[in-house]
Design a protein around this motif. Structure first.
Motif, PDB file in Angstrom:
ATOM      1  N   TRP A 210       0.869  -1.185   0.000  1.00  9.25           N
ATOM      2  CA  TRP A 210       0.000   0.000   0.000  1.00  9.25           C
ATOM      3  C   TRP A 210       0.898   1.225   0.000  1.00  9.25           C
ATOM      4  O   TRP A 210       2.040   1.176   0.476  1.00  9.25           O
ATOM      5  CB  TRP A 210      -0.871   0.002   1.244  1.00  9.25           C
ATOM      6  CG  TRP A 210      -1.780   1.189   1.414  1.00  9.25           C
ATOM      7  CD1 TRP A 210      -3.034   1.326   0.902  1.00  9.25           C
ATOM      8  CD2 TRP A 210      -1.521   2.390   2.177  1.00  9.25           C
ATOM      9  NE1 TRP A 210      -3.568   2.547   1.304  1.00  9.25           N
ATOM     10  CE2 TRP A 210      -2.655   3.205   2.073  1.00  9.25           C
ATOM     11  CE3 TRP A 210      -0.426   2.843   2.922  1.00  9.25           C
ATOM     12  CZ2 TRP A 210      -2.746   4.459   2.688  1.00  9.25           C
ATOM     13  CZ3 TRP A 210      -0.508   4.086   3.536  1.00  9.25           C
ATOM     14  CH2 TRP A 210      -1.663   4.877   3.418  1.00  9.25           C
ATOM     15  N   SER A 211       0.383   2.318  -0.509  1.00  3.85           N
ATOM     16  CA  SER A 211       1.146   3.571  -0.464  1.00  3.85           C
ATOM     17  C   SER A 211       0.189   4.743  -0.491  1.00  3.85           C
ATOM     18  O   SER A 211      -0.959   4.621  -0.941  1.00  3.85           O
ATOM     19  CB  SER A 211       2.109   3.668  -1.653  1.00  3.85           C
ATOM     20  OG  SER A 211       1.384   3.684  -2.869  1.00  3.85           O
TER      21      SER A 211
ATOM     22  N   ASN B 133       6.997  -6.552  -1.993  1.00  3.56           N
ATOM     23  CA  ASN B 133       5.919  -5.564  -1.864  1.00  3.56           C
ATOM     24  C   ASN B 133       6.451  -4.144  -2.010  1.00  3.56           C
ATOM     25  O   ASN B 133       5.862  -3.309  -2.712  1.00  3.56           O
ATOM     26  CB  ASN B 133       5.243  -5.697  -0.490  1.00  3.56           C
ATOM     27  CG  ASN B 133       4.121  -6.710  -0.483  1.00  3.56           C
ATOM     28  OD1 ASN B 133       3.616  -7.106  -1.535  1.00  3.56           O
ATOM     29  ND2 ASN B 133       3.725  -7.135   0.707  1.00  3.56           N
TER      30      ASN B 133
ATOM     31  N   GLU C  11       5.355  -1.612  -5.036  1.00  5.26           N
ATOM     32  CA  GLU C  11       4.649  -0.367  -4.733  1.00  5.26           C
ATOM     33  C   GLU C  11       5.525   0.841  -5.050  1.00  5.26           C
ATOM     34  O   GLU C  11       5.051   1.848  -5.594  1.00  5.26           O
ATOM     35  CB  GLU C  11       4.235  -0.367  -3.258  1.00  5.26           C
ATOM     36  CG  GLU C  11       3.143   0.631  -2.934  1.00  5.26           C
ATOM     37  CD  GLU C  11       1.809   0.289  -3.574  1.00  5.26           C
ATOM     38  OE1 GLU C  11       1.607  -0.869  -3.982  1.00  5.26           O
ATOM     39  OE2 GLU C  11       0.966   1.194  -3.687  1.00  5.26           O
TER      40      GLU C  11
ATOM     41  N   LYS D  39       5.706   2.440  -8.609  1.00 10.96           N
ATOM     42  CA  LYS D  39       4.669   3.385  -9.042  1.00 10.96           C
ATOM     43  C   LYS D  39       5.157   4.826  -8.958  1.00 10.96           C
ATOM     44  O   LYS D  39       4.595   5.715  -9.585  1.00 10.96           O
ATOM     45  CB  LYS D  39       3.419   3.235  -8.162  1.00 10.96           C
ATOM     46  CG  LYS D  39       2.742   1.882  -8.266  1.00 10.96           C
ATOM     47  CD  LYS D  39       1.567   1.817  -7.299  1.00 10.96           C
ATOM     48  CE  LYS D  39       0.891   0.457  -7.368  1.00 10.96           C
ATOM     49  NZ  LYS D  39      -0.204   0.358  -6.361  1.00 10.96           N
TER      50      LYS D  39
ATOM     51  N   LEU E  28       5.244   4.079   2.101  1.00 11.60           N
ATOM     52  CA  LEU E  28       5.117   2.733   1.533  1.00 11.60           C
ATOM     53  C   LEU E  28       4.914   1.751   2.672  1.00 11.60           C
ATOM     54  O   LEU E  28       5.646   1.789   3.665  1.00 11.60           O
ATOM     55  CB  LEU E  28       6.391   2.306   0.786  1.00 11.60           C
ATOM     56  CG  LEU E  28       6.834   3.017  -0.484  1.00 11.60           C
ATOM     57  CD1 LEU E  28       7.969   2.206  -1.129  1.00 11.60           C
ATOM     58  CD2 LEU E  28       5.705   3.215  -1.456  1.00 11.60           C
TER      59      LEU E  28
END
Ligand SMILES: [Zn+2]
Length: 224
Positions: free
Chosen positions: A24-25, A127, A131, A134, A184
């Motif tokens: 997730w970020s 992960n 992430e 991006k 992040l």
């Protein structure tokens, strides 16, 4: 169950359930708060912060430890950058144990620690790379991270071990951004040691701010 209350007076910028094992970020603006909620308990949350304008400035475990005089993160901790500036302040913490030293799991470290058969287990480093890509970040940008809700006692002789987490369902940690940051997260997928109770679970991330711009501190009311 700890109530994960956001003050009713706050404006919620985003509220995201992060799946077990997922990255997730988010960009978090100066003056906004990030709350990370360990929804089911005993879930390690590997986390990195970057200056949102210049990601060459990023979280530094060494500077954070030196500034605090402590190996652990808790309420009041200033999370420092590699340029010696405060990135975020921890403003609330219902758990009390967050690690600065054990870093992120990787396919390579799994192989060394748990045997070659674990090489293809999903890992935090993957992960972070997925992430971070991006935002144009690559391997060279993945630096030693902090681990919310991960219990890593360190002996007087310097030996550290990952042991059972102490976080309860709903425990949370909250930070106020002192600069615009990119966060992040790897919701750790590790299943070969007890950092996730051998069963990774979802977490939740909430970014919020006071409508009048007043910084947030702590919990006031329950709001689902
Ligand atoms: Zn991990």
């Amino acid at each position: 169950m700890v109530y994960n209350a956001i003050p009713a007076s706050a404006h919620i910028v985003l509220d995201t359930a992060i799946e077990a094992c997922a990255p997730w970020s988010a960009r978090i603006r100066k003056g906004q708060s990030l709350r990370i909620i360990d929804s089911h308990g005993q879930q390690a949350v590997d986390t990195l912060f970057y200056n949102a304008v210049d990601p060459a400035e990023r979280y530094s475990g060494q500077d954070t430890i030196r500034a605090q005089g402590s190996l652990y993160i808790g309420k009041g901790t200033a999370l420092m950058s590699n340029e010696g500036r405060v990135m975020l302040h921890v403003t609330a913490d219902s758990c009390g144990l967050h690690d600065t030293c054990a870093g992120a799991c990787s396919c390579e470290s799994n192989t060394v620690r748990f045997g070659h058969q674990t090489k293809y287990s999903h890992a935090c480093r993957e992960n972070f790379l997925t992430e971070g890509a991006k935002y144009g970040l690559s391997k060279r940008d993945i630096v030693p991270n902090l681990n919310f809700f991960m219990n890593v006692p360190i002996d007087p002789d310097g030996k550290c071990t990952v042991v059972d987490g102490v976080s309860k369902p709903g425990d949370y940690v909250e930070m106020l951004a002192e600069m615009d940051v990119l966060c992040l997260i790897s919701n750790c997928p590790q299943i070969h040691n007890p950092c996730n109770g051998f069963f990774p679970t979802p977490i939740r991330a909430v970014v919020f701010e006071e409508r009048d711009g007043t910084p947030q501190t702590g919990v006031v009311t329950k709001r689902e």
